[in-house]
Write a protein that holds these residues in place. Structure first.
Motif, PDB file in Angstrom:
ATOM      1  N   LEU A   5      -2.903  10.344  -2.020  1.00  0.00           N
ATOM      2  CA  LEU A   5      -4.076  10.370  -3.279  1.00  0.00           C
ATOM      3  C   LEU A   5      -4.459   8.461  -3.548  1.00  0.00           C
ATOM      4  CD1 LEU A   5      -4.522  11.242  -6.071  1.00  0.00           C
ATOM      5  CD2 LEU A   5      -2.954  10.241  -6.976  1.00  0.00           C
TER       6      LEU A   5
ATOM      7  N   PRO B  71       1.796  13.004  -0.855  1.00  0.00           N
ATOM      8  CA  PRO B  71       0.806  12.886  -1.699  1.00  0.00           C
ATOM      9  C   PRO B  71      -0.177  11.687  -2.529  1.00  0.00           C
ATOM     10  CG  PRO B  71       2.728  14.914  -1.692  1.00  0.00           C
ATOM     11  CD  PRO B  71       2.523  13.538  -1.499  1.00  0.00           C
TER      12      PRO B  71
ATOM     13  N   LEU C 198      -8.575   7.524  -3.508  1.00  0.00           N
ATOM     14  CA  LEU C 198      -8.954   7.058  -5.142  1.00  0.00           C
ATOM     15  C   LEU C 198      -9.556   5.364  -4.893  1.00  0.00           C
ATOM     16  CD1 LEU C 198      -6.775   8.815  -7.778  1.00  0.00           C
ATOM     17  CD2 LEU C 198      -9.013   9.043  -6.786  1.00  0.00           C
TER      18      LEU C 198
END
Length: 128
Positions: free
Chosen positions: A59, A55, A63
């Motif tokens: 992420l 994760p 981002l």
């Protein structure tokens, strides 16, 4: 509306490319292969990387590139035509994207000091 569309499409494309690349680099790394049981008879299997590392890697991949894209567009403001601003933002995003991919690859494939070659010879220096 044209400025907002260009920023949105570029940011979404950067996020999709970043997530796909992060997943590929992390999944094909030696570290991940060892954790997911690529060793002899599952030696070293540690499935906790699926809910700890995965994760965070996704992420970061989602981002970092759009953040670079939008930050570049913000810093440029309304200077020049939209095409040139989008081109500058794409170049800056590509640079940040390449640096982040290199960093992920370096982290996911740790240096193994047991395989250091002491010279440029084709045979090991330690065999002599």
């Amino acid at each position: 509306m044209e400025q907002r569309d260009a920023a949105g499409y570029g940011g979404c494309a950067a996020a999709a490319l970043g997530a796909a690349t992060a997943l590929y680099v992390w999944g094909s790394s030696g570290r991940t292969q060892r954790h997911l049981g690529a060793g002899f008879e599952g030696h070293g299997r540690d499935l906790s990387v699926l809910w700890t590392e995965l994760p965070l890697v996704l992420l970061a991949g989602i981002l970092i590139p759009p953040f670079a894209w939008l930050l570049t567009l913000r810093l440029l403001g309304r200077r020049g035509p939209l095409r040139s601003r989008a081109l500058v933002a794409a170049v800056c995003t590509a640079g940040v994207f390449a640096a982040a991919t290199w960093g992920l690859h370096t982290w996911a494939n740790p240096h193994n000091p047991d395989h250091i070659r002491l010279s440029g010879a084709l045979v090991s220096d330690l065999d002599e």
